[in-house]
Design a protein around this motif. Structure first.
Motif, mmCIF file in Angstrom:
data_model
loop_
_atom_site.group_PDB
_atom_site.id
_atom_site.type_symbol
_atom_site.label_atom_id
_atom_site.label_comp_id
_atom_site.label_asym_id
_atom_site.label_seq_id
_atom_site.Cartn_x
_atom_site.Cartn_y
_atom_site.Cartn_z
ATOM 1 N N THR A 296 0.788 -1.232 0.000
ATOM 2 C CA THR A 296 0.000 0.000 0.000
ATOM 3 C C THR A 296 0.820 1.282 0.000
ATOM 4 N N GLY A 297 2.117 1.201 0.012
ATOM 5 C CA GLY A 297 2.932 2.399 0.018
ATOM 6 C C GLY A 297 3.187 2.927 1.419
ATOM 7 N N ALA A 298 3.888 4.041 1.488
ATOM 8 C CA ALA A 298 4.306 4.601 2.776
ATOM 9 C C ALA A 298 3.127 5.023 3.639
ATOM 10 N N VAL A 299 2.116 5.632 3.049
ATOM 11 C CA VAL A 299 0.955 6.072 3.831
ATOM 12 C C VAL A 299 0.216 4.865 4.392
ATOM 13 N N GLY A 300 0.058 3.846 3.584
ATOM 14 C CA GLY A 300 -0.603 2.618 4.049
ATOM 15 C C GLY A 300 0.158 1.969 5.182
ATOM 16 N N ALA A 301 1.495 2.008 5.109
ATOM 17 C CA ALA A 301 2.317 1.442 6.180
ATOM 18 C C ALA A 301 2.110 2.218 7.470
ATOM 19 N N TRP A 302 2.071 3.537 7.371
ATOM 20 C CA TRP A 302 1.843 4.370 8.559
ATOM 21 C C TRP A 302 0.480 4.069 9.169
ATOM 22 N N VAL A 303 -0.541 3.957 8.334
ATOM 23 C CA VAL A 303 -1.895 3.673 8.828
ATOM 24 C C VAL A 303 -1.931 2.309 9.506
ATOM 25 N N GLN A 304 -1.270 1.324 8.933
ATOM 26 C CA GLN A 304 -1.245 -0.017 9.526
ATOM 27 C C GLN A 304 -0.607 0.008 10.911
ATOM 28 N N LEU A 305 0.528 0.673 11.031
ATOM 29 C CA LEU A 305 1.198 0.751 12.335
ATOM 30 C C LEU A 305 0.361 1.526 13.344
ATOM 31 N N TRP A 306 -0.264 2.608 12.905
ATOM 32 C CA TRP A 306 -1.116 3.397 13.781
ATOM 33 C C TRP A 306 -2.309 2.576 14.247
ATOM 34 N N SER A 307 -2.894 1.795 13.345
ATOM 35 C CA SER A 307 -4.040 0.959 13.693
ATOM 36 C C SER A 307 -3.659 -0.098 14.718
ATOM 37 N N ASP A 308 -2.478 -0.691 14.541
ATOM 38 C CA ASP A 308 -2.014 -1.687 15.510
ATOM 39 C C ASP A 308 -1.860 -1.067 16.893
ATOM 40 N N ALA A 309 -1.291 0.127 16.952
ATOM 41 C CA ALA A 309 -1.116 0.815 18.230
ATOM 42 C C ALA A 309 -2.467 1.194 18.823
ATOM 43 N N ASP A 310 -3.409 1.599 17.974
ATOM 44 C CA ASP A 310 -4.733 1.978 18.442
ATOM 45 C C ASP A 310 -5.448 0.777 19.056
ATOM 46 N N ARG A 311 -5.314 -0.385 18.450
ATOM 47 C CA ARG A 311 -5.930 -1.596 19.008
ATOM 48 C C ARG A 311 -5.329 -1.934 20.363
ATOM 49 N N ALA A 312 -4.029 -1.752 20.504
ATOM 50 C CA ALA A 312 -3.372 -2.019 21.788
ATOM 51 C C ALA A 312 -3.887 -1.069 22.863
ATOM 52 N N ARG A 313 -4.055 0.220 22.503
ATOM 53 C CA ARG A 313 -4.604 1.184 23.473
ATOM 54 C C ARG A 313 -6.036 0.826 23.842
ATOM 55 N N ALA A 314 -6.814 0.390 22.877
ATOM 56 C CA ALA A 314 -8.211 0.021 23.146
ATOM 57 C C ALA A 314 -8.273 -1.166 24.099
ATOM 58 N N ARG A 315 -7.407 -2.156 23.906
ATOM 59 C CA ARG A 315 -7.385 -3.310 24.814
ATOM 60 C C ARG A 315 -6.999 -2.881 26.226
ATOM 61 N N ALA A 316 -6.016 -1.985 26.338
ATOM 62 C CA ALA A 316 -5.584 -1.519 27.654
ATOM 63 C C ALA A 316 -6.701 -0.738 28.341
ATOM 64 N N LEU A 317 -7.376 0.138 27.596
ATOM 65 C CA LEU A 317 -8.472 0.912 28.169
ATOM 66 C C LEU A 317 -9.612 0.005 28.602
ATOM 67 N N ARG A 318 -9.929 -0.985 27.791
ATOM 68 C CA ARG A 318 -10.996 -1.922 28.150
ATOM 69 C C ARG A 318 -10.663 -2.645 29.453
ATOM 70 N N SER A 319 -9.410 -3.029 29.616
ATOM 71 C CA SER A 319 -8.985 -3.704 30.829
ATOM 72 C C SER A 319 -9.158 -2.810 32.056
#
Length: 60
Positions: free
Chosen positions: A13-36
């Motif tokens: 997906t190119g550089a922007v897609g890579a950034w979005v993928q990494l950001w999404s992974d971090a966002d999911r981790a924050r969501a799991r922590a907040l849920r806990s």
């Protein structure tokens, strides 16, 4: 060379897609922590009362 998530995302997906993928992974981790944290809060009597008051509008 070890293939990482950034390599796979960039290839497809190119550089922007890579950034979005990494950001999404971090966002999911924050969501799991907040849920806990919220789950731990609601599992106590004072915490459940606090959440209920906030949701119902009584805790202003």
């Amino acid at each position: 060379m070890t293939v990482t998530k950034i390599h796979v995302a960039t290839r497809y997906t190119g550089a922007v897609g890579a950034w979005v993928q990494l950001w999404s992974d971090a966002d999911r981790a924050r969501a799991r922590a907040l849920r806990s944290v919220v789950t731990d809060l609601v599992n106590t009597r004072p915490g459940a009362t606090y959440v209920l008051k906030r949701i119902s509008g009584l805790g202003q």
